[in-house]
Enzyme design. Structure first.
Site, PDB file in Angstrom:
ATOM      1  N   ARG A   1     -17.530  -8.908  10.655  1.00  0.00           N
ATOM      2  CA  ARG A   1     -16.914  -8.619   9.364  1.00  0.00           C
ATOM      3  C   ARG A   1     -15.411  -8.601   9.555  1.00  0.00           C
ATOM      4  NH1 ARG A   1     -16.288  -3.566   5.355  1.00  0.00           N
ATOM      5  NH2 ARG A   1     -15.134  -2.743   7.116  1.00  0.00           N
TER       6      ARG A   1
ATOM      7  N   ASP B   1     -12.323  -7.352   8.667  1.00  0.00           N
ATOM      8  CA  ASP B   1     -11.849  -6.190   7.917  1.00  0.00           C
ATOM      9  C   ASP B   1     -10.388  -6.371   7.535  1.00  0.00           C
ATOM     10  OD1 ASP B   1     -12.089  -3.250   7.103  1.00  0.00           O
ATOM     11  OD2 ASP B   1     -10.367  -3.236   8.468  1.00  0.00           O
TER      12      ASP B   1
ATOM     13  N   GLU C   1     -14.218  -9.300   4.061  1.00  0.00           N
ATOM     14  CA  GLU C   1     -14.173  -8.069   3.263  1.00  0.00           C
ATOM     15  C   GLU C   1     -12.886  -8.055   2.456  1.00  0.00           C
ATOM     16  OE1 GLU C   1     -13.029  -3.566   3.070  1.00  0.00           O
ATOM     17  OE2 GLU C   1     -12.066  -5.139   4.219  1.00  0.00           O
TER      18      GLU C   1
ATOM     19  N   ASP D   1     -16.735   3.100   2.401  1.00  0.00           N
ATOM     20  CA  ASP D   1     -15.641   3.341   1.470  1.00  0.00           C
ATOM     21  C   ASP D   1     -16.249   3.882   0.177  1.00  0.00           C
ATOM     22  OD1 ASP D   1     -13.923   2.335   3.379  1.00  0.00           O
ATOM     23  OD2 ASP D   1     -13.953   0.311   2.559  1.00  0.00           O
TER      24      ASP D   1
ATOM     25  N   LEU E   1      -6.201   3.008  -4.118  1.00  0.00           N
ATOM     26  CA  LEU E   1      -5.905   2.820  -5.525  1.00  0.00           C
ATOM     27  C   LEU E   1      -7.040   2.128  -6.275  1.00  0.00           C
ATOM     28  CD1 LEU E   1      -2.212   1.574  -5.160  1.00  0.00           C
ATOM     29  CD2 LEU E   1      -3.002   3.884  -5.673  1.00  0.00           C
TER      30      LEU E   1
END
Length: 498
Positions: A196, A198, A238, A296, A346
């Site tokens: 993955r 990242d 990702e 997450d 955010l």
């Protein structure tokens, strides 16, 4: 084997210690014991030292090592012999405590590792216009440059996209390329089948741009994917961002995440309206990993608009979605989201998916059924598998927002969670899903004013999920060639474990 050929799979995504309570060997034992028969592969979240760093392993001091508290590479190879493994390749940054960066602090430009790290002056002129700096896309409200003092007293503005402890890598430098190659080498040697990438969207920085998902970023991702493919591995990219970006990335790599699915499933259940979900599944990439929850939070930006382009949900719909999550979690998600917690993002709400649905077992089981009927490889987070609520106690200890969905468990806690009716029903649903060959074939969907159906068929095998939108009652239907049709309501599935 292509991702499409490999699509009829269910993967577990987990931290080693936070599920098993111990080592790689302990996790291996758990997968072959109480979790046997549920998963086709495992995504191991960062197991590099230190697993208990500022960002739970995403700030490695040595990306080519296994944290000794978990085990060693031999343990990884043993696990990989039984389960195809995915590992994170953290391409954007490394720890400020890494030997390489410590050497830079000691020697400055004389360090052989100086070219490995990105400074402001490598991208921007010292007198860069304020609008150039303001244009840089920020995933977090913290500064993207951190002034760090060298031994000689000079303060250098190093690029720190995420935290001051995560120093960005100059991936275009010879040192950066060698660093990434060393990680690929170690993964290859130890049987990792999926990587993955990242934070790949932030890896390329260029003055006068957003420094996020540039044309050069696509080229970087494609090149790294080709290097992995040449070693027999597949790459998962990702990226949290506008949904069209996911579609564009999917054309250039092996796999992408379907991060739009979680908010769309929640919107469907909250509003009893599947139009937005159906629209997305009409256009979504098929070479994807589907998720509802991850290490997450629940992504919001993935369904939002961008620079005047419409999102999958409108701003009022997203506002309602977020407020409903906060209400369903009895306010606990607010404690972990936005300025209420450190290490904030955010673009997400920090909340377990189970709490986002108010711990409603029936709706949670339906959400999982929808995920399992969507195109792509289904990836289930360890806390979601066990229908864990928000871990407010851990949040209060760590003051890290994401920790509300990252509980520390052990064999005893897992055994207790596996006795919960919703978890037993989910395990039965996973087992049924894995047994049906229809998912090797073609996907279709139908939406009317009152009903929504997700359907699969393959060489005479059929499977469908039929949802009555007003009541959220749902029924599974399946049939093999030359066999009688079968059906099972999610309510009956749930009642069977009571």
């Amino acid at each position: 084997m292509t991702p499409q050929q490999n699509a009829n799979q269910i993967q577990l995504i987990t931290y080693i210690d936070r599920l098993s309570g111990g080592t790689i060997k302990d996790l291996h034992t758990m997968l072959q014991g109480p979790l046997a028969g549920l998963f086709d592969g495992v995504h191991l979240l960062p197991f590099y030292p230190p697993i208990d760093g500022e960002d739970a392993g995403f700030d490695p001091t040595d990306h080519t090592a296994v944290d000794s508290r978990l085990g060693n590479w031999a343990d990884i190879r043993a696990l990989a012999a039984d389960y195809p493994l995915m590992a994170d390749m953290i391409v954007n940054h490394m720890s400020a405590q890494s030997p390489q960066f410590v050497d830079v602090l000691e020697k400055g430009e004389a360090s052989p590792y100086w070219p490995l790290f990105l400074t402001r002056d490598k991208v921007f002129a010292k007198d860069a216009a304020a609008e150039q700096l303001a244009a840089v896309y920020r995933p977090r409200p913290t500064p993207f440059f951190t002034d760090i003092a060298l031994k000689d007293g000079r303060k250098i503005p190093f690029w720190t996209t995420f935290t001051a402890n995560q120093i960005d890598i100059d991936v275009s430098s010879a040192a950066g390329k060698a660093y990434l190659q060393a990680i690929l080498d170690r993964f290859t040697e130890n049987g990792v089948k999926y990587i993955r990438l990242d934070a790949a969207g932030y890896a390329i920085k260029k003055a006068g741009t957003r420094c996020f998902m540039l044309p050069e970023t696509f080229e970087f991702i494609a090149a790294l994917s080709e290097q992995a493919k040449a070693r027999g591995m597949l790459c998962l990219v990702e990226i949290h961002g506008y949904h069209q970006t996911q579609i564009d990335i999917a054309k250039r790599c092996d796999m992408v995440y379907d991060f739009a699915l979680p908010p769309l499933v929640l919107h469907t259940l909250f509003s009893r309206n599947a139009a937005a979900l159906k629209h997305w599944l009409d256009i979504a990439p098929r070479n994807c990993i589907t998720v509802l929850d991850t290490h997450d939070g629940i992504g919001i930006v993935d369904a939002a608009d961008y620079q005047g382009q419409p999102g999958l949900l409108t701003d009022p719909e997203l506002d309602s979605l977020v407020e409903t999550i906060h209400a369903n979690s009895k306010g606990s998600s607010k404690l972990a989201t936005g300025n209420a917690a450190n290490n904030v993002d955010l673009y997400q709400v920090n909340c377990s998916f189970y709490d986002a649905l108010g711990q409603n077992d029936q709706q949670y089981l339906l959400a999982r059924a929808i995920q399992l009927f969507c195109p792509g490889i289904s990836q289930i987070y360890y806390a979601g598998l066990l229908a864990m609520p928000n871990d407010v106690e851990l949040l209060q200890q760590s003051h890290v927002g994401r920790d509300i969905g990252r509980p520390y468990l052990n064999a005893e806690k897992v055994a207790a969670a596996l006795q919960k009716p919703v978890v037993q029903a989910l395990c039965k649903l996973i087992t049924l899903r894995r047994s049906l060959q229809a998912f090797n074939g073609d996907f279709s969907q139908q939406l009317t004013e009152h009903d929504y159906q997700l359907q699969w068929q393959y060489q005479g095998h059929r499977a469908s999920l039929h949802i009555q939108l007003a009541s959220l009652a749902a029924t599974l239907h399946w049939q093999a060639p030359d066999a009688a049709a079968q059906s099972l309501s999610l309510e009956a599935l749930y009642q069977s474990v009571l």
